[in-house]
Design a protein around this motif. Sequence first.
Motif, PDB file in Angstrom:
ATOM      1  N   ARG A  15       0.880  -1.251   0.150  1.00  0.00           N
ATOM      2  CA  ARG A  15       0.001   0.028   0.094  1.00  0.00           C
ATOM      3  C   ARG A  15       1.065   1.223   0.066  1.00  0.00           C
ATOM      4  O   ARG A  15       0.485   2.274  -0.741  1.00  0.00           O
ATOM      5  N   PHE A  18       2.160   1.764  -3.599  1.00  0.00           N
ATOM      6  CA  PHE A  18       0.985   2.098  -4.423  1.00  0.00           C
ATOM      7  C   PHE A  18       0.867   3.587  -4.195  1.00  0.00           C
ATOM      8  O   PHE A  18       0.518   4.235  -5.142  1.00  0.00           O
ATOM      9  N   ARG A 111       2.669  -7.416  -6.839  1.00  0.00           N
ATOM     10  CA  ARG A 111       1.354  -7.016  -6.076  1.00  0.00           C
ATOM     11  C   ARG A 111       0.903  -5.600  -5.898  1.00  0.00           C
ATOM     12  O   ARG A 111       0.017  -5.079  -6.005  1.00  0.00           O
ATOM     13  N   LYS A 114      -0.880  -5.293  -9.116  1.00  0.00           N
ATOM     14  CA  LYS A 114      -2.405  -5.543  -8.696  1.00  0.00           C
ATOM     15  C   LYS A 114      -3.062  -4.376  -8.020  1.00  0.00           C
ATOM     16  O   LYS A 114      -4.322  -4.088  -8.590  1.00  0.00           O
ATOM     17  N   HIS A 115      -2.500  -3.553  -7.357  1.00  0.00           N
ATOM     18  CA  HIS A 115      -2.938  -2.584  -6.549  1.00  0.00           C
ATOM     19  C   HIS A 115      -3.341  -1.260  -7.423  1.00  0.00           C
ATOM     20  O   HIS A 115      -4.500  -0.743  -7.284  1.00  0.00           O
ATOM     21  N   GLU A 164      -6.640 -10.627   0.719  1.00  0.00           N
ATOM     22  CA  GLU A 164      -6.633  -9.251  -0.135  1.00  0.00           C
ATOM     23  C   GLU A 164      -5.750  -9.410  -1.293  1.00  0.00           C
ATOM     24  O   GLU A 164      -6.216  -9.245  -2.397  1.00  0.00           O
ATOM     25  N   CYS A 244      -2.597 -13.394  -7.296  1.00  0.00           N
ATOM     26  CA  CYS A 244      -3.548 -11.958  -7.532  1.00  0.00           C
ATOM     27  C   CYS A 244      -4.748 -12.118  -8.501  1.00  0.00           C
ATOM     28  O   CYS A 244      -5.476 -10.961  -8.570  1.00  0.00           O
TER      29      CYS A 244
END
Length: 319
Positions: A15, A18, A111, A114-115, A164, A244
Amino acid sequence: MTGIPGDLSSLEQVREAFLFLSERLPASLQKPRVAIVCGSGLGGLATTIRNMPRAEFDYSSIPHFPCLTVAGHAGKLVFGLLDEQLPIVLMVGRAHYYEGHSINQVTFPIRVFKHLGVDTLVLTNAAGGLNPEYAVGDIVLLNDHIFLAGLAGTHPLRGPNTEEFGPRFPPLSDAYDLELRRQVHRAWREVMDAKSERKLHEGVYAFVGGPTYETRAECRMLHQLGADVVGMSTVPEIVVARHCGIRVLALSLVTNNAVLSPVPRGDDSRIQEKPAKELDAILREGKANHEEVLEAGRLAAIDMQRLVVQTVSNTFNHD
């Protein structure tokens, strides 16, 4: 990626990366649909996207991104538009397990993708050819893999599962998207000169940890297990991408041919009278080195770039 006491959790790290990127991207590049990972010598793919709008970030500037140490890998994310309308992100250079990164650090960028909203991942790599029918400069469209390290426990999904990201037990029998592979074969017919000697194959990739190139016995073993090419990347990224829910397309450029014949015995009668320098030449047969890998990549890079761009364009123009 599982944390250790005192560290941020994997989800928090993703996060943070991202948020760092999304706060700095122009609106038109906020949600890239496709991510392309550029392997050894294939960073020229970054020249295929428009200059405006465009955004570049060195890995060292992105929170928690692994830094690179390998020649031929620039280490930057490049955001831009393909065909004037399709937002994409290119990963120019990748981190490798052999550099000392954990298997989770190697796959961390996937990952983050993906976000960001990526739903399709295209991976390219330089690989050694195990299949005797493959020539240096040929391109192999991957349709399966052998992940011996993963079977032994060096696996990017080992540890507590974060729902998630994806399910606890993701299947991999469908890892290599069939529609994307169909599009590659169509694109190949469109972009390749009929007179070209370069061939497109489909085959199986074996992941090895590196950084040493494989011995002859190891090459024979991998080929007997069903592998057509061998390399030091890609598979961990594919595992995390499928976890994912990202669909995957992967292409290998054959940069050297592995020697499958056994090493000559020291008591072989045919070598007893040969001078030492000729013995060295026998052992050097098929010996791989990183400079040759990069050179083969340069020579075939344009064809690989055209194939990837045409495949992505065809796929999303018909979306």
